[in-house]
Design a protein around this motif. Sequence first.
Motif, PDB file in Angstrom:
ATOM      1  N   ASP A 103       0.795  -1.226   0.000  1.00  0.00           N
ATOM      2  CA  ASP A 103       0.000   0.000   0.000  1.00  0.00           C
ATOM      3  C   ASP A 103       0.825   1.273   0.000  1.00  0.00           C
ATOM      4  OD1 ASP A 103       0.971  -0.016   2.585  1.00  0.00           O
ATOM      5  OD2 ASP A 103      -0.985   0.265   3.530  1.00  0.00           O
ATOM      6  N   ARG A 104       2.157   1.146  -0.159  1.00  0.00           N
ATOM      7  CA  ARG A 104       2.967   2.359  -0.211  1.00  0.00           C
ATOM      8  C   ARG A 104       4.289   2.150  -0.939  1.00  0.00           C
ATOM      9  NH1 ARG A 104       3.545   2.256   6.215  1.00  0.00           N
ATOM     10  NH2 ARG A 104       3.265   0.044   6.075  1.00  0.00           N
ATOM     11  N   LEU A 105       4.790   3.253  -1.449  1.00  0.00           N
ATOM     12  CA  LEU A 105       6.121   3.327  -2.027  1.00  0.00           C
ATOM     13  C   LEU A 105       7.002   4.069  -1.037  1.00  0.00           C
ATOM     14  CD1 LEU A 105       5.456   4.574  -5.680  1.00  0.00           C
ATOM     15  CD2 LEU A 105       5.939   2.228  -4.949  1.00  0.00           C
ATOM     16  N   ARG A 106       8.252   3.671  -0.956  1.00  0.00           N
ATOM     17  CA  ARG A 106       9.228   4.404  -0.151  1.00  0.00           C
ATOM     18  C   ARG A 106      10.471   4.615  -1.007  1.00  0.00           C
ATOM     19  NH1 ARG A 106       8.857   1.234   5.605  1.00  0.00           N
ATOM     20  NH2 ARG A 106       6.902   2.188   6.271  1.00  0.00           N
ATOM     21  N   LEU A 107      11.198   5.669  -0.686  1.00  0.00           N
ATOM     22  CA  LEU A 107      12.473   5.926  -1.342  1.00  0.00           C
ATOM     23  C   LEU A 107      13.278   6.862  -0.477  1.00  0.00           C
ATOM     24  CD1 LEU A 107      12.478   9.034  -2.720  1.00  0.00           C
ATOM     25  CD2 LEU A 107      10.843   7.920  -4.215  1.00  0.00           C
ATOM     26  N   CYS A 108      14.540   7.008  -0.821  1.00  0.00           N
ATOM     27  CA  CYS A 108      15.351   8.032  -0.180  1.00  0.00           C
ATOM     28  C   CYS A 108      16.189   8.706  -1.247  1.00  0.00           C
ATOM     29  CB  CYS A 108      16.215   7.472   0.947  1.00  0.00           C
ATOM     30  SG  CYS A 108      17.587   6.447   0.437  1.00  0.00           S
ATOM     31  N   PHE A 136      25.972   9.372   3.601  1.00  0.00           N
ATOM     32  CA  PHE A 136      25.124  10.294   2.836  1.00  0.00           C
ATOM     33  C   PHE A 136      24.095  10.939   3.763  1.00  0.00           C
ATOM     34  CE2 PHE A 136      26.409   7.043  -0.265  1.00  0.00           C
ATOM     35  CZ  PHE A 136      26.906   7.841  -1.287  1.00  0.00           C
ATOM     36  N   ASP A 137      23.763  12.207   3.489  1.00  0.00           N
ATOM     37  CA  ASP A 137      22.670  12.882   4.190  1.00  0.00           C
ATOM     38  C   ASP A 137      21.392  12.544   3.421  1.00  0.00           C
ATOM     39  OD1 ASP A 137      24.202  14.146   6.185  1.00  0.00           O
ATOM     40  OD2 ASP A 137      24.858  15.640   4.720  1.00  0.00           O
ATOM     41  N   ARG A 138      20.637  11.613   3.949  1.00  0.00           N
ATOM     42  CA  ARG A 138      19.485  11.079   3.228  1.00  0.00           C
ATOM     43  C   ARG A 138      18.164  11.629   3.747  1.00  0.00           C
ATOM     44  NH1 ARG A 138      21.727   4.980   2.187  1.00  0.00           N
ATOM     45  NH2 ARG A 138      22.888   5.585   0.327  1.00  0.00           N
ATOM     46  N   VAL A 139      17.258  11.798   2.801  1.00  0.00           N
ATOM     47  CA  VAL A 139      15.879  12.188   3.099  1.00  0.00           C
ATOM     48  C   VAL A 139      15.010  11.018   2.683  1.00  0.00           C
ATOM     49  CG1 VAL A 139      14.025  13.826   2.646  1.00  0.00           C
ATOM     50  CG2 VAL A 139      16.411  14.617   2.654  1.00  0.00           C
ATOM     51  N   PHE A 140      14.188  10.539   3.597  1.00  0.00           N
ATOM     52  CA  PHE A 140      13.322   9.388   3.351  1.00  0.00           C
ATOM     53  C   PHE A 140      11.912   9.876   3.053  1.00  0.00           C
ATOM     54  CE2 PHE A 140      16.980   8.001   5.570  1.00  0.00           C
ATOM     55  CZ  PHE A 140      17.248   6.741   5.081  1.00  0.00           C
ATOM     56  N   LEU A 141      11.329   9.333   2.014  1.00  0.00           N
ATOM     57  CA  LEU A 141      10.017   9.758   1.530  1.00  0.00           C
ATOM     58  C   LEU A 141       9.097   8.557   1.385  1.00  0.00           C
ATOM     59  CD1 LEU A 141      11.447  12.012  -1.300  1.00  0.00           C
ATOM     60  CD2 LEU A 141      10.572  12.812   0.879  1.00  0.00           C
ATOM     61  N   GLU A 142       7.802   8.832   1.462  1.00  0.00           N
ATOM     62  CA  GLU A 142       6.811   7.769   1.345  1.00  0.00           C
ATOM     63  C   GLU A 142       5.579   8.298   0.625  1.00  0.00           C
ATOM     64  OE1 GLU A 142       6.013   4.888   4.665  1.00  0.00           O
ATOM     65  OE2 GLU A 142       4.136   6.024   4.741  1.00  0.00           O
ATOM     66  N   GLN A 143       4.922   7.399  -0.077  1.00  0.00           N
ATOM     67  CA  GLN A 143       3.668   7.730  -0.737  1.00  0.00           C
ATOM     68  C   GLN A 143       2.717   6.550  -0.598  1.00  0.00           C
ATOM     69  OE1 GLN A 143       3.199   7.634  -5.145  1.00  0.00           O
ATOM     70  NE2 GLN A 143       2.732   9.812  -4.874  1.00  0.00           N
ATOM     71  N   ARG A 144       1.499   6.826  -0.180  1.00  0.00           N
ATOM     72  CA  ARG A 144       0.458   5.798  -0.131  1.00  0.00           C
ATOM     73  C   ARG A 144       0.020   5.487  -1.546  1.00  0.00           C
ATOM     74  NH1 ARG A 144      -0.122   3.069   4.625  1.00  0.00           N
ATOM     75  NH2 ARG A 144       0.364   4.501   6.283  1.00  0.00           N
ATOM     76  N   VAL A 145      -0.272   4.234  -1.800  1.00  0.00           N
ATOM     77  CA  VAL A 145      -0.724   3.781  -3.126  1.00  0.00           C
ATOM     78  C   VAL A 145      -2.169   3.335  -3.011  1.00  0.00           C
ATOM     79  CG1 VAL A 145      -0.355   2.081  -4.953  1.00  0.00           C
ATOM     80  CG2 VAL A 145       1.605   3.048  -3.752  1.00  0.00           C
ATOM     81  N   GLY A 146      -2.997   3.780  -3.945  1.00  0.00           N
ATOM     82  CA  GLY A 146      -4.381   3.312  -3.990  1.00  0.00           C
ATOM     83  C   GLY A 146      -5.323   4.034  -3.143  1.00  0.00           C
TER      84      GLY A 146
END
Length: 146
Positions: A103-108, A136-146
């Motif tokens: 139900d979600r996508l994640r990335l950094c 690395f200075d990482r930013v984590f992101l998420e998006q709900r799917v559907g």
Amino acid sequence: MRAARNADVPALERLIEDAFAPFTARTGIVPAPRSIDWATTISALGAEVAVLADRVVGVLVTWPHPDHLLVDVLAVAPSAQGSGVGRTLLAHARAAAARTGRDRLRLCTNAGMTASLAWYGRQGFVETDRRREDGFDRVFLEQRVG
């Protein structure tokens, strides 16, 4: 869109170098995708490529996790940026997540990749964390799917 093949490895290496060159020139940081062994990635995880006029102009690598689909790499050749290739790759990732019951996508991405952060925000991703990881200075992101 099609599955990447071993014959695509040189094109993928060029695409990644070209796509991240402005960031590297601006920051001196060599981003993680530049160190990918594409032959291994294609055989172990698979990759999808966007092709225009017989030329690889985009790449998507996802990694399934129990509760989400990780977008490990999403890159577009500079000549194709702004043409919808990135949105097409992202739509492909959303469809893959939904198709596999996630139900979600994640990335950094790197905190210094301000244009990418803004683009992901416009695509509906929200920031969930920032931290230093693997140098690395990482930013984590998420998006709900559907």
